[in-house]
Write a protein that holds these residues in place. Sequence first.
Motif, PDB file in Angstrom:
ATOM      1  N   LEU A 197     -21.214  -4.234  36.837  1.00 21.98           N
ATOM      2  CA  LEU A 197     -20.167  -4.135  35.831  1.00 21.98           C
ATOM      3  C   LEU A 197     -19.913  -5.535  35.279  1.00 21.98           C
ATOM      4  O   LEU A 197     -19.666  -6.477  36.050  1.00 21.98           O
ATOM      5  N   VAL A 198     -19.970  -5.657  33.964  1.00 22.01           N
ATOM      6  CA  VAL A 198     -19.893  -6.958  33.300  1.00 22.01           C
ATOM      7  C   VAL A 198     -18.740  -6.957  32.308  1.00 22.01           C
ATOM      8  O   VAL A 198     -18.539  -5.979  31.564  1.00 22.01           O
ATOM      9  N   SER A 199     -17.993  -8.051  32.291  1.00 22.59           N
ATOM     10  CA  SER A 199     -16.991  -8.283  31.250  1.00 22.59           C
ATOM     11  C   SER A 199     -17.072  -9.758  30.859  1.00 22.59           C
ATOM     12  O   SER A 199     -17.706 -10.560  31.562  1.00 22.59           O
ATOM     13  N   PRO A 200     -16.443 -10.147  29.769  1.00 26.99           N
ATOM     14  CA  PRO A 200     -16.446 -11.570  29.414  1.00 26.99           C
ATOM     15  C   PRO A 200     -15.771 -12.458  30.448  1.00 26.99           C
ATOM     16  O   PRO A 200     -15.953 -13.674  30.432  1.00 26.99           O
ATOM     17  N   ARG A 201     -15.012 -11.852  31.365  1.00 28.92           N
ATOM     18  CA  ARG A 201     -14.251 -12.634  32.344  1.00 28.92           C
ATOM     19  C   ARG A 201     -14.796 -12.536  33.755  1.00 28.92           C
ATOM     20  O   ARG A 201     -14.209 -13.090  34.689  1.00 28.92           O
ATOM     21  N   GLY A 202     -15.916 -11.839  33.943  1.00 28.87           N
ATOM     22  CA  GLY A 202     -16.469 -11.747  35.282  1.00 28.87           C
ATOM     23  C   GLY A 202     -17.457 -10.611  35.400  1.00 28.87           C
ATOM     24  O   GLY A 202     -17.672  -9.843  34.458  1.00 28.87           O
ATOM     25  N   ALA A 203     -18.071 -10.513  36.582  1.00 34.69           N
ATOM     26  CA  ALA A 203     -19.043  -9.449  36.843  1.00 34.69           C
ATOM     27  C   ALA A 203     -19.021  -9.121  38.324  1.00 34.69           C
ATOM     28  O   ALA A 203     -18.715  -9.974  39.172  1.00 34.69           O
ATOM     29  N   ALA A 252     -31.891 -10.980  39.008  1.00 36.37           N
ATOM     30  CA  ALA A 252     -32.529 -11.432  37.772  1.00 36.37           C
ATOM     31  C   ALA A 252     -32.186 -10.500  36.615  1.00 36.37           C
ATOM     32  O   ALA A 252     -31.886 -10.958  35.500  1.00 36.37           O
ATOM     33  N   GLU A 253     -32.213  -9.195  36.885  1.00 33.36           N
ATOM     34  CA  GLU A 253     -31.855  -8.234  35.829  1.00 33.36           C
ATOM     35  C   GLU A 253     -30.374  -8.360  35.467  1.00 33.36           C
ATOM     36  O   GLU A 253     -29.992  -8.221  34.299  1.00 33.36           O
ATOM     37  N   SER A 254     -29.536  -8.615  36.463  1.00 38.85           N
ATOM     38  CA  SER A 254     -28.109  -8.780  36.195  1.00 38.85           C
ATOM     39  C   SER A 254     -27.859 -10.015  35.328  1.00 38.85           C
ATOM     40  O   SER A 254     -27.076  -9.979  34.366  1.00 38.85           O
ATOM     41  N   THR A 255     -28.540 -11.105  35.660  1.00 39.24           N
ATOM     42  CA  THR A 255     -28.331 -12.357  34.946  1.00 39.24           C
ATOM     43  C   THR A 255     -28.649 -12.221  33.462  1.00 39.24           C
ATOM     44  O   THR A 255     -27.978 -12.819  32.611  1.00 39.24           O
ATOM     45  N   LYS A 256     -29.646 -11.407  33.142  1.00 39.69           N
ATOM     46  CA  LYS A 256     -29.996 -11.188  31.736  1.00 39.69           C
ATOM     47  C   LYS A 256     -28.845 -10.583  30.945  1.00 39.69           C
ATOM     48  O   LYS A 256     -28.783 -10.712  29.726  1.00 39.69           O
ATOM     49  N   ARG A 257     -27.939  -9.913  31.639  1.00 41.92           N
ATOM     50  CA  ARG A 257     -26.883  -9.152  30.974  1.00 41.92           C
ATOM     51  C   ARG A 257     -25.517  -9.818  31.078  1.00 41.92           C
ATOM     52  O   ARG A 257     -24.520  -9.236  30.660  1.00 41.92           O
ATOM     53  N   LEU A 258     -25.470 -11.043  31.614  1.00 37.66           N
ATOM     54  CA  LEU A 258     -24.205 -11.739  31.792  1.00 37.66           C
ATOM     55  C   LEU A 258     -23.911 -12.650  30.610  1.00 37.66           C
ATOM     56  O   LEU A 258     -24.796 -13.360  30.129  1.00 37.66           O
ATOM     57  N   PRO A 259     -22.672 -12.674  30.131  1.00 36.75           N
ATOM     58  CA  PRO A 259     -22.294 -13.653  29.110  1.00 36.75           C
ATOM     59  C   PRO A 259     -22.399 -15.074  29.664  1.00 36.75           C
ATOM     60  O   PRO A 259     -22.395 -15.290  30.888  1.00 36.75           O
ATOM     61  N   ASP A 260     -22.485 -16.042  28.790  1.00 28.40           N
ATOM     62  CA  ASP A 260     -22.540 -17.441  29.218  1.00 28.40           C
ATOM     63  C   ASP A 260     -21.337 -17.775  30.088  1.00 28.40           C
ATOM     64  O   ASP A 260     -20.185 -17.431  29.772  1.00 28.40           O
ATOM     65  N   GLY A 261     -21.617 -18.443  31.179  1.00 30.23           N
ATOM     66  CA  GLY A 261     -20.554 -18.880  32.067  1.00 30.23           C
ATOM     67  C   GLY A 261     -20.055 -17.846  33.047  1.00 30.23           C
ATOM     68  O   GLY A 261     -19.191 -18.148  33.877  1.00 30.23           O
TER      69      GLY A 261
END
Length: 333
Positions: free
Chosen positions: A33-39, A56-65
Amino acid sequence: MSITRGDVVDLGRGLYAWLPPKRGWGLANCGLLVSPRGALWIDTPYDAVLAGQFLAESTKRLPDGVHVDRVIVTHANGDHFWGAGVLPDAEIIVTREAREHIHYEPTPKQQHALVTAGNPATPLGGYLARHFGPFDWSRTEPVVPTTYFTGELELTLGEYPVRISALPPAHTTGDLMVHLPAQDAVFTGDIVFSSTPGQPGDHPVHWAGPLSNVIAACERVLDTGAETVVPGHGPILDRAGVRDHIVYLEYVRERAHAFHTAGIPAVEAARRVIGEGRYPELGLPERLVVTIGSEYRQLDGTELPGVLQVMTEVAEVARELEQPDGPARPTKR
């Protein structure tokens, strides 16, 4: 057997399911689960190799930071738990009751030794090598949860509520489910092992029980009203798929109780249920030895034996199934 990369399914509104591409022991579904404020993750793969792929797959879908800094573990079986080591700084959330099952299972390194040093000529050694040999826990340290809870726990990830519910003993002694109302989804852990006509699954394996508790947990999944159900293993389901799974559980419960009343020992009862051939599309029918054994222990008030004793019985029935004229060979209808 090699394990290839999992498939990532976009469920909408920052929610993803990571699904292993094949069925079998140890190949569990996971969530991101991803949001601009965390995952956060919901469950982890079994070993560091698979967990690294999921990361690795999760990292592709994370916003910067943004980093994955929280893991919700639906129960303490290693195939949902041990991969958390790839996130050494993450908060790991489990039920307070999950500690009991953590102590029941071997540690990762103990299990690695059992698998690699066993005699493949014996039923247990051959079974462990075949089904668990592809995993590598040689450098995996035990995962230590950081947050324990009882009852209900509600978190917020950005704008998304995350509702976590502890369940009575069912698959293990420390199960939970995760309801994500904004995504109209539930992650069930191993309360549900799913199967569909297009993607057959495996027979469930339940270590605690009773099956009435597993069925009640499935009903709680439906009570959330969620339309998307991500099981612990197998394809994603709709609500009708959960109802179909309840029918399976009710069948196994009814047969276990009938054989128990007739004085049939638990392992022989499992052989007979397999032989009825009610669900020939499901893999790993020998796992009924565990589930029916758990139901018998609930009826008799006896303690769960050591995991190696249980798995030895599973392996012996599996070997019987491999024989063309074995007594436990299922008949297809």
